[in-house]
Design a protein around this motif. Structure first.
Motif, PDB file in Angstrom:
ATOM      1  N   SER A   1      38.302 -25.059  43.656  1.00 61.37           N
ATOM      2  CA  SER A   1      39.046 -25.964  42.889  1.00 61.37           C
ATOM      3  C   SER A   1      40.323 -25.135  42.522  1.00 61.37           C
ATOM      4  CB  SER A   1      38.668 -26.446  41.705  1.00 61.37           C
ATOM      5  OG  SER A   1      39.472 -27.246  41.107  1.00 61.37           O
ATOM      6  N   HIS A   2      41.470 -26.010  42.158  1.00 61.73           N
ATOM      7  CA  HIS A   2      42.687 -25.448  41.694  1.00 61.73           C
ATOM      8  C   HIS A   2      42.028 -25.367  40.140  1.00 61.73           C
ATOM      9  CE1 HIS A   2      44.545 -29.218  39.400  1.00 61.73           C
ATOM     10  NE2 HIS A   2      43.360 -29.310  40.035  1.00 61.73           N
ATOM     11  N   ALA A   3      43.027 -24.604  39.255  1.00 64.05           N
ATOM     12  CA  ALA A   3      42.581 -24.419  37.957  1.00 64.05           C
ATOM     13  C   ALA A   3      42.926 -25.528  37.052  1.00 64.05           C
ATOM     14  CB  ALA A   3      43.218 -23.070  37.512  1.00 64.05           C
ATOM     15  N   GLY A   4      42.973 -26.738  37.345  1.00 62.90           N
ATOM     16  CA  GLY A   4      43.497 -28.030  36.184  1.00 62.90           C
ATOM     17  C   GLY A   4      42.060 -28.259  35.719  1.00 62.90           C
ATOM     18  N   ALA A   5      42.517 -28.429  34.453  1.00 66.04           N
ATOM     19  CA  ALA A   5      41.205 -28.613  33.345  1.00 66.04           C
ATOM     20  C   ALA A   5      40.417 -29.942  33.888  1.00 66.04           C
ATOM     21  CB  ALA A   5      41.737 -28.969  32.009  1.00 66.04           C
ATOM     22  N   GLY A   6      41.043 -30.837  34.098  1.00 71.49           N
ATOM     23  CA  GLY A   6      40.195 -32.165  34.803  1.00 71.49           C
ATOM     24  C   GLY A   6      39.217 -31.833  35.992  1.00 71.49           C
ATOM     25  N   SER A   7      39.831 -31.191  36.966  1.00 72.87           N
ATOM     26  CA  SER A   7      39.129 -30.679  38.208  1.00 72.87           C
ATOM     27  C   SER A   7      37.791 -29.636  37.702  1.00 72.87           C
ATOM     28  CB  SER A   7      39.943 -29.952  39.062  1.00 72.87           C
ATOM     29  OG  SER A   7      40.912 -31.176  39.854  1.00 72.87           O
ATOM     30  N   CYS A   8      38.329 -28.562  36.889  1.00 75.67           N
ATOM     31  CA  CYS A   8      37.303 -27.738  36.477  1.00 75.67           C
ATOM     32  C   CYS A   8      36.193 -28.330  35.823  1.00 75.67           C
ATOM     33  CB  CYS A   8      37.882 -26.477  35.681  1.00 75.67           C
ATOM     34  SG  CYS A   8      38.983 -25.531  36.419  1.00 75.67           S
ATOM     35  N   LEU A   9      36.446 -29.196  34.662  1.00 77.79           N
ATOM     36  CA  LEU A   9      35.288 -29.619  34.215  1.00 77.79           C
ATOM     37  C   LEU A   9      34.477 -30.723  34.820  1.00 77.79           C
ATOM     38  CD1 LEU A   9      37.244 -30.516  30.594  1.00 77.79           C
ATOM     39  CD2 LEU A   9      35.713 -28.765  31.143  1.00 77.79           C
ATOM     40  N   GLU A  10      35.245 -31.406  35.633  1.00 76.68           N
ATOM     41  CA  GLU A  10      34.496 -32.581  36.476  1.00 76.68           C
ATOM     42  C   GLU A  10      33.445 -31.685  37.361  1.00 76.68           C
ATOM     43  OE1 GLU A  10      35.419 -36.486  39.368  1.00 76.68           O
ATOM     44  OE2 GLU A  10      37.105 -35.059  38.628  1.00 76.68           O
ATOM     45  N   ALA A  11      34.087 -30.464  38.093  1.00 79.34           N
ATOM     46  CA  ALA A  11      33.003 -29.607  38.864  1.00 79.34           C
ATOM     47  C   ALA A  11      31.868 -29.173  38.118  1.00 79.34           C
ATOM     48  CB  ALA A  11      34.000 -28.705  39.648  1.00 79.34           C
ATOM     49  N   LEU A  12      32.301 -28.556  36.932  1.00 80.23           N
ATOM     50  CA  LEU A  12      31.263 -27.872  35.979  1.00 80.23           C
ATOM     51  C   LEU A  12      30.325 -28.826  35.762  1.00 80.23           C
ATOM     52  CD1 LEU A  12      33.510 -25.671  33.993  1.00 80.23           C
ATOM     53  CD2 LEU A  12      31.786 -24.734  35.640  1.00 80.23           C
ATOM     54  N   THR A  13      30.668 -30.196  35.112  1.00 81.46           N
ATOM     55  CA  THR A  13      29.740 -31.042  34.830  1.00 81.46           C
ATOM     56  C   THR A  13      28.949 -31.437  35.858  1.00 81.46           C
ATOM     57  OG1 THR A  13      31.156 -32.912  35.048  1.00 81.46           O
ATOM     58  CG2 THR A  13      30.831 -31.760  32.866  1.00 81.46           C
ATOM     59  N   ALA A  14      29.287 -31.387  37.133  1.00 86.85           N
ATOM     60  CA  ALA A  14      28.312 -31.632  38.501  1.00 86.85           C
ATOM     61  C   ALA A  14      27.458 -30.450  38.605  1.00 86.85           C
ATOM     62  CB  ALA A  14      29.202 -31.921  39.612  1.00 86.85           C
ATOM     63  N   GLY A  15      27.421 -29.449  38.007  1.00 88.94           N
ATOM     64  CA  GLY A  15      26.368 -28.279  38.099  1.00 88.94           C
ATOM     65  C   GLY A  15      26.448 -27.659  39.392  1.00 88.94           C
ATOM     66  N   LYS A  16      27.665 -27.443  39.920  1.00 89.44           N
ATOM     67  CA  LYS A  16      27.675 -26.784  41.172  1.00 89.44           C
ATOM     68  C   LYS A  16      28.285 -25.452  41.103  1.00 89.44           C
ATOM     69  CE  LYS A  16      26.561 -30.401  43.218  1.00 89.44           C
ATOM     70  NZ  LYS A  16      25.145 -30.512  43.908  1.00 89.44           N
ATOM     71  N   LYS A  17      28.169 -24.357  41.837  1.00 89.20           N
ATOM     72  CA  LYS A  17      29.008 -23.174  41.841  1.00 89.20           C
ATOM     73  C   LYS A  17      30.229 -23.820  42.082  1.00 89.20           C
ATOM     74  CE  LYS A  17      25.396 -20.316  43.737  1.00 89.20           C
ATOM     75  NZ  LYS A  17      24.865 -19.259  44.717  1.00 89.20           N
ATOM     76  N   LEU A  18      31.202 -22.953  41.255  1.00 90.85           N
ATOM     77  CA  LEU A  18      32.606 -22.942  41.379  1.00 90.85           C
ATOM     78  C   LEU A  18      33.282 -21.948  41.376  1.00 90.85           C
ATOM     79  CD1 LEU A  18      34.834 -25.101  40.674  1.00 90.85           C
ATOM     80  CD2 LEU A  18      34.607 -24.818  38.186  1.00 90.85           C
ATOM     81  N   ILE A  19      34.244 -21.879  42.208  1.00 90.97           N
ATOM     82  CA  ILE A  19      35.334 -20.893  42.297  1.00 90.97           C
ATOM     83  C   ILE A  19      36.679 -21.603  41.916  1.00 90.97           C
ATOM     84  CG2 ILE A  19      36.722 -19.368  43.822  1.00 90.97           C
ATOM     85  CD1 ILE A  19      34.139 -18.937  45.448  1.00 90.97           C
ATOM     86  N   VAL A  20      37.559 -21.241  41.124  1.00 95.69           N
ATOM     87  CA  VAL A  20      38.543 -21.613  40.596  1.00 95.69           C
ATOM     88  C   VAL A  20      39.781 -20.759  41.204  1.00 95.69           C
ATOM     89  CG1 VAL A  20      39.827 -22.098  38.659  1.00 95.69           C
ATOM     90  CG2 VAL A  20      37.732 -22.712  38.663  1.00 95.69           C
ATOM     91  N   VAL A  21      40.712 -21.333  41.820  1.00 98.95           N
ATOM     92  CA  VAL A  21      41.892 -20.609  42.405  1.00 98.95           C
ATOM     93  C   VAL A  21      42.891 -20.860  41.660  1.00 98.95           C
ATOM     94  CG1 VAL A  21      43.125 -20.031  44.176  1.00 98.95           C
ATOM     95  CG2 VAL A  21      40.650 -20.693  44.581  1.00 98.95           C
ATOM     96  N   VAL A  22      43.565 -19.981  40.954  1.00 97.35           N
ATOM     97  CA  VAL A  22      44.841 -19.990  40.006  1.00 97.35           C
ATOM     98  C   VAL A  22      46.052 -20.040  40.801  1.00 97.35           C
ATOM     99  CG1 VAL A  22      45.991 -18.849  38.194  1.00 97.35           C
ATOM    100  CG2 VAL A  22      43.584 -18.967  38.126  1.00 97.35           C
ATOM    101  N   ASN A  23      46.930 -21.060  40.732  1.00 94.02           N
ATOM    102  CA  ASN A  23      48.269 -21.053  41.472  1.00 94.02           C
ATOM    103  C   ASN A  23      49.073 -20.002  40.749  1.00 94.02           C
ATOM    104  OD1 ASN A  23      50.360 -21.716  42.695  1.00 94.02           O
ATOM    105  ND2 ASN A  23      50.121 -24.021  42.592  1.00 94.02           N
TER     106      ASN A  23
END
Length: 166
Positions: A78-100
């Motif tokens: 995911s991009h590092a937007g707060a909404g996308s990060c929180l949505e992915a984290l609450t889904a309980g998945k492995k997450l890689i955030v790519v900072v723009n």
């Protein structure tokens, strides 16, 4: 196993193009992934190349909800937007955030660093995505804490003496 890539409502063509590069797709395939779905937002669909791959690939600009794609994936990039990060984290998945790195006053980096320190995700820049993917199997991720939706209400109840004592 599937990967979901999202840039939310933004345009982050550099990330989408890099994910669809032959090197990254080959790496994902070597890691055991069989499907890549990318949501490219206001950007452009970058899946236009002739590389041989055994991956199933699909992409789209927007959908009413990204949650079904997050729920069915094993990895979210995911991009590092707060909404996308929180949505992915609450889904309980492995997450890689790519900072723009092209954003001015890059507040996204601060969020990514904090969530990394708390062991909820990995973060990187576009150019370091391959190295970060290689670290996936060795990293331990801690679950993101569930929202405590009643805390504020409970605090007000206590403050105004509305809490029932047993």
């Amino acid at each position: 196993m599937s990967v979901f890539v999202t840039v939310g409502t933004t345009s982050f063509n550099e990330l989408i193009a890099h994910v669809f590069s032959k090197d990254i797709l080959t790496m994902l395939e070597d890691l055991g992934y069989t499907k890549v779905t990318a949501q490219y937002g206001r950007g452009t669909d970058a899946y236009h190349f002739d590389a041989e791959t055994g991956l199933t690939i699909e992409s789209f600009a927007f959908k009413p909800s990204l949650q079904p794609y997050m729920n069915e994936s094993n990895l979210i990039i995911s991009h590092a937007g707060a909404g996308s990060c929180l949505e992915a984290l609450t889904a309980g998945k492995k997450l890689i955030v790519v900072v723009n790195e092209n954003l001015m006053d890059n507040h996204q980096l601060e969020l990514a660093q904090k969530l990394y320190e708390d062991k909820h995700l990995l973060y990187c820049t576009v150019k370091d995505l391959g190295k970060t993917l290689q670290r996936l199997k060795d990293e331990e991720f801690l679950p993101f804490p569930a929202a405590q939706t009643n805390r504020f209400r409970d605090h007000l109840d206590d403050y105004f003496g509305l809490t029932m004592k047993s």
